[in-house]
Design a protein around this motif. Sequence first.
Motif, PDB file in Angstrom:
ATOM      1  N   ASN A 220       0.847  -1.191   0.000  1.00  0.00           N
ATOM      2  CA  ASN A 220       0.000   0.000   0.000  1.00  0.00           C
ATOM      3  C   ASN A 220       0.881   1.238   0.000  1.00  0.00           C
ATOM      4  OD1 ASN A 220      -1.905   2.010   0.301  1.00  0.00           O
ATOM      5  ND2 ASN A 220      -2.597   1.368   2.336  1.00  0.00           N
ATOM      6  N   LEU A 221       0.900   1.942  -1.115  1.00  0.00           N
ATOM      7  CA  LEU A 221       1.562   3.237  -1.215  1.00  0.00           C
ATOM      8  C   LEU A 221       0.531   4.324  -1.532  1.00  0.00           C
ATOM      9  CD1 LEU A 221       4.877   2.459  -3.154  1.00  0.00           C
ATOM     10  CD2 LEU A 221       4.523   2.665  -0.699  1.00  0.00           C
ATOM     11  N   GLY A 222      -0.704   4.081  -1.135  1.00  0.00           N
ATOM     12  CA  GLY A 222      -1.773   5.018  -1.435  1.00  0.00           C
ATOM     13  C   GLY A 222      -1.595   6.358  -0.742  1.00  0.00           C
ATOM     14  N   ASN A 223      -2.175   7.381  -1.344  1.00  0.00           N
ATOM     15  CA  ASN A 223      -2.080   8.717  -0.758  1.00  0.00           C
ATOM     16  C   ASN A 223      -3.326   9.516  -1.089  1.00  0.00           C
ATOM     17  OD1 ASN A 223      -1.515  10.328  -3.353  1.00  0.00           O
ATOM     18  ND2 ASN A 223       0.128   8.817  -3.381  1.00  0.00           N
ATOM     19  N   ILE A 224      -3.551  10.545  -0.276  1.00  0.00           N
ATOM     20  CA  ILE A 224      -4.657  11.465  -0.480  1.00  0.00           C
ATOM     21  C   ILE A 224      -4.138  12.869  -0.191  1.00  0.00           C
ATOM     22  CG2 ILE A 224      -5.485  11.154   1.902  1.00  0.00           C
ATOM     23  CD1 ILE A 224      -8.327  11.542   0.800  1.00  0.00           C
ATOM     24  N   ALA A 225      -4.478  13.832  -1.031  1.00  0.00           N
ATOM     25  CA  ALA A 225      -3.941  15.187  -0.876  1.00  0.00           C
ATOM     26  C   ALA A 225      -4.974  16.210  -1.312  1.00  0.00           C
ATOM     27  CB  ALA A 225      -2.667  15.356  -1.691  1.00  0.00           C
ATOM     28  N   ASN A 226      -4.911  17.383  -0.676  1.00  0.00           N
ATOM     29  CA  ASN A 226      -5.774  18.492  -1.060  1.00  0.00           C
ATOM     30  C   ASN A 226      -4.992  19.799  -0.917  1.00  0.00           C
ATOM     31  OD1 ASN A 226      -8.828  19.138  -1.637  1.00  0.00           O
ATOM     32  ND2 ASN A 226      -8.097  20.735  -0.253  1.00  0.00           N
ATOM     33  N   ASP A 227      -5.113  20.659  -1.926  1.00  0.00           N
ATOM     34  CA  ASP A 227      -4.440  21.960  -1.936  1.00  0.00           C
ATOM     35  C   ASP A 227      -5.494  23.037  -2.193  1.00  0.00           C
ATOM     36  OD1 ASP A 227      -2.653  24.019  -1.996  1.00  0.00           O
ATOM     37  OD2 ASP A 227      -1.760  23.484  -3.918  1.00  0.00           O
TER      38      ASP A 227
ATOM     39  N   GLN B 274       0.270  10.014   3.313  1.00  0.00           N
ATOM     40  CA  GLN B 274       0.980   9.028   2.493  1.00  0.00           C
ATOM     41  C   GLN B 274       1.167   7.748   3.299  1.00  0.00           C
ATOM     42  OE1 GLN B 274       2.523   9.030  -0.873  1.00  0.00           O
ATOM     43  NE2 GLN B 274       2.404   6.895  -0.227  1.00  0.00           N
ATOM     44  N   ASN B 275       0.669   6.623   2.766  1.00  0.00           N
ATOM     45  CA  ASN B 275       0.862   5.328   3.403  1.00  0.00           C
ATOM     46  C   ASN B 275       2.135   4.669   2.901  1.00  0.00           C
ATOM     47  OD1 ASN B 275      -1.580   5.219   4.990  1.00  0.00           O
ATOM     48  ND2 ASN B 275      -2.691   4.928   3.067  1.00  0.00           N
ATOM     49  N   LEU B 276       2.765   3.918   3.775  1.00  0.00           N
ATOM     50  CA  LEU B 276       3.978   3.189   3.415  1.00  0.00           C
ATOM     51  C   LEU B 276       3.888   1.799   4.042  1.00  0.00           C
ATOM     52  CD1 LEU B 276       6.704   3.695   1.929  1.00  0.00           C
ATOM     53  CD2 LEU B 276       7.698   4.085   4.171  1.00  0.00           C
ATOM     54  N   ASP B 277       3.334   0.861   3.288  1.00  0.00           N
ATOM     55  CA  ASP B 277       3.184  -0.517   3.741  1.00  0.00           C
ATOM     56  C   ASP B 277       3.899  -1.401   2.734  1.00  0.00           C
ATOM     57  OD1 ASP B 277       2.409  -3.085   4.412  1.00  0.00           O
ATOM     58  OD2 ASP B 277       0.299  -2.595   4.728  1.00  0.00           O
ATOM     59  N   LEU B 278       5.101  -1.821   3.086  1.00  0.00           N
ATOM     60  CA  LEU B 278       5.893  -2.616   2.143  1.00  0.00           C
ATOM     61  C   LEU B 278       6.794  -3.600   2.874  1.00  0.00           C
ATOM     62  CD1 LEU B 278       8.946  -1.189   2.187  1.00  0.00           C
ATOM     63  CD2 LEU B 278       7.783   0.499   0.795  1.00  0.00           C
ATOM     64  N   VAL B 279       7.261  -4.578   2.117  1.00  0.00           N
ATOM     65  CA  VAL B 279       8.145  -5.621   2.645  1.00  0.00           C
ATOM     66  C   VAL B 279       9.351  -5.737   1.723  1.00  0.00           C
ATOM     67  CG1 VAL B 279       8.372  -8.030   3.341  1.00  0.00           C
ATOM     68  CG2 VAL B 279       6.152  -6.879   3.555  1.00  0.00           C
ATOM     69  N   TRP B 280      10.545  -5.607   2.306  1.00  0.00           N
ATOM     70  CA  TRP B 280      11.793  -5.805   1.569  1.00  0.00           C
ATOM     71  C   TRP B 280      12.356  -7.190   1.896  1.00  0.00           C
ATOM     72  CZ3 TRP B 280      14.614  -2.807  -1.850  1.00  0.00           C
ATOM     73  CH2 TRP B 280      14.204  -1.487  -2.023  1.00  0.00           C
ATOM     74  N   ASN B 281      12.760  -7.915   0.862  1.00  0.00           N
ATOM     75  CA  ASN B 281      13.435  -9.204   1.054  1.00  0.00           C
ATOM     76  C   ASN B 281      14.689  -9.267   0.193  1.00  0.00           C
ATOM     77  OD1 ASN B 281      11.668 -11.022   2.831  1.00  0.00           O
ATOM     78  ND2 ASN B 281      10.185 -10.231   1.358  1.00  0.00           N
TER      79      ASN B 281
END
Length: 544
Positions: free
Chosen positions: A165-172, A198-205
Amino acid sequence: MDGISHGGQIHGNFTHDIKGGYIRVNFGYLDDQGPTALPVPVTTINGSIRAIPGIDPRTFSFYSPNLGQDVTLNSNNGYSATNFNSGFQAKDASIGFQLSKTFENGINVKDNFRYAAIRGGFMGIYPANNGSVVTGATWVTGPNVGQTYTGTAYSTVAFDTRLNNLGNIANDLKVSRSLDAGSLGTFTPTAGLYVANQNLDLVWNFNSYLMGIDQGNAALLNSTTSIGGIGSGFGGCCDRTYHVSYVTTSPYLDLGWSFGKLTSDASVREDIQNASGYFNGAVLSNGSYRYLAANQYNVNYSVRHTSYSVGSNYEFNHNLAVFGRISDGVSFNADRIINPGQNDLNGSAPIPINEVKQYEGGVKGRYRNLNAFVTLFDAYTSESNYDVTTQVASANKYHSYGAEIELGYVYRGFQVRAGATYTHARITSTNETGALGMTPQRQADWIFQISPSYTYRKLTVGGNVIGTTSSYGNDQNTIVMPGYALLNLFATYHVTPKLTAMLTASNVTNAIAYSELDNISGATAAAARAFNGRTVQASVRYNF
């Protein structure tokens, strides 16, 4: 797929005019897959890069039909399998709204909103060394399974990353109004608020494998110390999972002023970032790597910075103007400062940020068909980073100054654009041994480009040359990356107003041009990244 690019995307919008402005809804969807280009094995002699026989940096890849799947730990302590050749995968679905309206009293309101759901992954194979001779090994995969192999083998690391999940939401949102002050000119104040999550949900292997090259394709090897692989890469340091959210709130003010031939602006912005979540690093437990609750660390901190920019432009006449600007900007770090075993992201210690302070000034001129820009700059940069391949966390400061030159010339169907930048840069503070006072890695003294083209009716032909002078492959300046000049050509034909055919040729001279050195120890490097060799591509574009 064997590292083959495929996928597609669609973008569109609906616009409804209203009194004094418009309302717009835009949307997009992307589903794309392509190869991940990582450095390939090289060697160095007296600080200079040399290609290894049989490995052409312009074309070589560890992608191969002989490899199968990489089995890795997921964040739930289960196991997942990824095709070695899957490359980079991205899925991005977004929707946005725009509003622009000017009221009868002159107040203008603009609002931009965007939501994006992003996920994917990437797989690439990284060379952990530049080869060593093995004896008594056997092929594990490929057409020669079970046969004995004696020769050069490469230790490699599979960069297998899941972007859950790398989703994001923004408003200007911003409000502005122009105010006529008579003899004092025109003032345009603007107030705005930018907010984002900004979401940062990741797995490094990082699994490590021993590979040989069989008829141009990589395949796995067994040796006396390795059965199908070597184990976890980089000494088992770096398998990790992140579950972090970054909320940014940035109020800002801007004041523009126009007075005769002088235009000026001044702005200030307060960036506030709140980070929350947790991360974990896999550790060896009962003979296998696991994520343990005792090894989980919380992320809970807040950082803020005030940025500003002040600039002016004075137009002597329609063909000559001078300009200047002073600015201070910042970017907040995210996963680049998260390391397993680290327990100082919970608000108990200062959080490093990346900051640039810059002074610039120059002149813009035009004479008949020729226009030119010359800009002088002086910049001070602070940066914190982390390199997983060396496990080095760097905290550097840089000072650079130089000049940018841009030229353009147009005569009937012919036009040419050219540019060059000179940069003198030095490391002024660092935690890296032997780097103080040195030139930053990959920073050439000169970068340049020239792009001529000619249009005749529906046909446009042209090209460009881009290049740099030599630079250093590391901050210690022990390895030199040679300069290069790449020639690219193109032709575009407008079959109809909506249908266009294009033909491009990149790196026409098939030059070897290095952009990165990696896996460096002293004056030697085991890996380098080069631009692709000669590549020709034909495409058709249709505008609806």
